[in-house]
Design an enzyme around this catalytic site. Structure first.
Site, mmCIF file in Angstrom:
data_model
loop_
_atom_site.group_PDB
_atom_site.id
_atom_site.type_symbol
_atom_site.label_atom_id
_atom_site.label_comp_id
_atom_site.label_asym_id
_atom_site.label_seq_id
_atom_site.Cartn_x
_atom_site.Cartn_y
_atom_site.Cartn_z
ATOM 1 N N SER A 68 0.812 -1.210 0.000
ATOM 2 C CA SER A 68 0.000 0.000 0.000
ATOM 3 C C SER A 68 0.852 1.269 0.000
ATOM 4 O O SER A 68 1.588 1.531 -0.936
ATOM 5 C CB SER A 68 -0.944 -0.042 1.206
ATOM 6 N N ASP B 55 -1.034 1.179 -4.047
ATOM 7 C CA ASP B 55 -1.899 0.172 -4.670
ATOM 8 C C ASP B 55 -3.235 0.754 -5.105
ATOM 9 O O ASP B 55 -4.140 0.019 -5.502
ATOM 10 C CB ASP B 55 -2.104 -1.026 -3.747
#
Length: 450
Positions: free
Chosen positions: A101, A245
């Site tokens: 992330s 992401d």
């Protein structure tokens, strides 16, 4: 949860805690658990962001999956919500995302979705974890035609996902001029193509040249200053930023001011309420949402339900009670009519459509929800045991109570352990930034000395 899975899958520094051997065992275990649940050969999708370690982990995961008899559909580089959507669209049994992330490039992670595009239940994660930690040597290796095979759907999968995103709004977005920061992450593979679908929307894209190590590097939703300056200097209507992401979206208005997740939820929630699209007139947020959001929601007849931190917790509440909008201040927005997880690009389209429909500038649309001064201090700790000890400390509990009483209802205090990093977090809101900073620092100092 057990020793591997945190609040957002398995995370770690690659080859210093998270390595190919662990990824192989996770693939092996996931295929074994899914096969038992299905009663036959499972199909698993797999996608990744742009980190240099993504190929290493993907190869190991695929090896484990195929060894245990699962077929694999390789989606290549695709945003996390794209993997979740394709998993459902392809009627796969599960989807795996390789990403950490918003974290630096040396970190990576493994996140698993079920066949409906939702994160795995605690029960299934625990079964996978048990095999990884204690039983991987006992998993029978498939032979002959029972070995899993790999197929590749990268171009088609991303196009299908973009088709889906385009269909979520009914607007040309004509007349808007936007600047998009892809964080050198997964959105680099989709964002330009998505926004180009809107021929009357003028789009410039930055930080869309990933090299494996520049993901989130002074760019994207965790580093908004450069985007803010460029939006002001370039006279854009709005700037949009994704994380590595692309499951998060934050923005800056035409004046360069931050538009956070609370303000996006406030504006979208009010719009959905006016259109009769907000069940229970309720938005689901987390305990990290700003006090200003609470005040604004109450003034406009919107109910705000708050969960523990984590989009997983937000989603569970939404599914449980039938709510359609939820998210986090950090930029995870869940529009459950269109997605089963936070989706940064979907969020961007929703806020752009809202701007276009209102005919107002971004600063007018989103700054209506006030933001009380909020201070967040991260305190590094050695490990999870230190986190648990801190949260169980009577001294800390007493200090938090004293600080809350001193704020006299005009602020709030939140102390919690990070679910993904070796950190304790102290968050304080107050009417003045000075008051919030002083309060947060006292608590941070106490935690450091426990």
């Amino acid at each position: 949860m057990g020793k591997l899975f945190g609040t957002d899958g398995i995370r770690g520094v690659v080859n210093a805690g998270l390595d190919g051997d662990l990824a192989y065992k996770v693939g092996l275990a996931a295929a074994t658990v899914l096969a038992k649940k299905k009663g036959s050969k499972p199909l698993v999708t797999i996608g990744k962001d742009t980190r240099i370690s993504g190929d290493l982990l993907k190869g190991s995961l695929i090896s484990g999956l195929c060894t245990a008899g699962a077929d694999v559909l390789d989606l290549g580089t695709l945003p996390t919500p794209g993997v979740a959507w394709v998993t459902v669209d392809e009627e796969a049994d599960a989807g795996i995302v390789i990403s950490a992330s918003h974290n630096p490039f040396e970190h990576n992670g493994i996140k698993i979705f079920n066949g409906k595009g939702f994160k795995l239940s605690d029960e299934l994660e625990e079964k996978i974890e048990d095999i990884v930690l204690f039983g991987s040597n006992n998993v029978p290796m498939k032979t002959g035609a029972d070995i899993g095979k790999v197929s590749y759907a990268a171009p088609k999968a991303s196009e299908d996902y973009i088709d889906h995103l385009e269909s979520t709004i009914d607007s040309t977005l004509g007349g808007l001029r936007i600047l998009v920061d892809c964080a050198n992450g997964a959105a680099s593979a989709t964002a330009a193509r998505l926004f180009d679908r809107f021929s009357k929307l003028r789009t410039d894209v930055i930080n869309a040249d990933p090299d494996g190590v520049n993901i989130n590097d002074h760019c994207g939703s965790t580093h908004m200053d450069a985007l803010s300056a460029m939006v002001k200097a370039g006279h854009y209507d709005i700037g949009i930023a994704f994380d590595g992401d692309a499951d998060r979206c934050l923005a800056v208005d035409e004046l360069g001011n931050l538009i956070d997740g609370d303000q996006i939820m406030a504006a979208c929630g009010l719009d959905m309420k006016a259109k009769g699209q907000l069940p229970g007139d309720t938005v689901v947020a987390t305990v990290m949402s700003n006090l200003g959001f609470h005040v604004y929601a109450g003034e406009h007849g919107v109910n705000l339900e708050c969960t523990d931190v984590g989009d997983r917790n937000v989603l569970e509440r939404m599914v449980e009670k039938g709510y359609r909008l939820g998210g986090e201040q950090s930029g995870h927005m869940i529009f459950l009519d269109h997605a089963t997880t936070g989706d940064g690009q979907l969020t961007a389209l929703k806020l752009l459509a809202l701007m276009k429909e209102s005919g107002k500038k971004a600063s007018q649309v989103f700054s209506a929800c006030p933001r009380y001064p909020q201070v967040l201090i991260n305190i590094p700790v050695a490990d999870n045991d230190v986190k648990k000890a801190a949260m169980a400390s009577p001294l800390l509990a007493q200090a938090v109570q004293r600080e809350e009483e001193a704020l006299s209802g005009e602020g709030r205090v939140l102390v919690r352990p990070s679910g993904t990093e070796a950190l304790m977090r102290v968050m304080v809101e107050a009417r003045s930034e000075e008051r919030a900073q002083e309060t947060a620092q006292r608590l941070a100092d106490l935690i450091s000395n426990l």
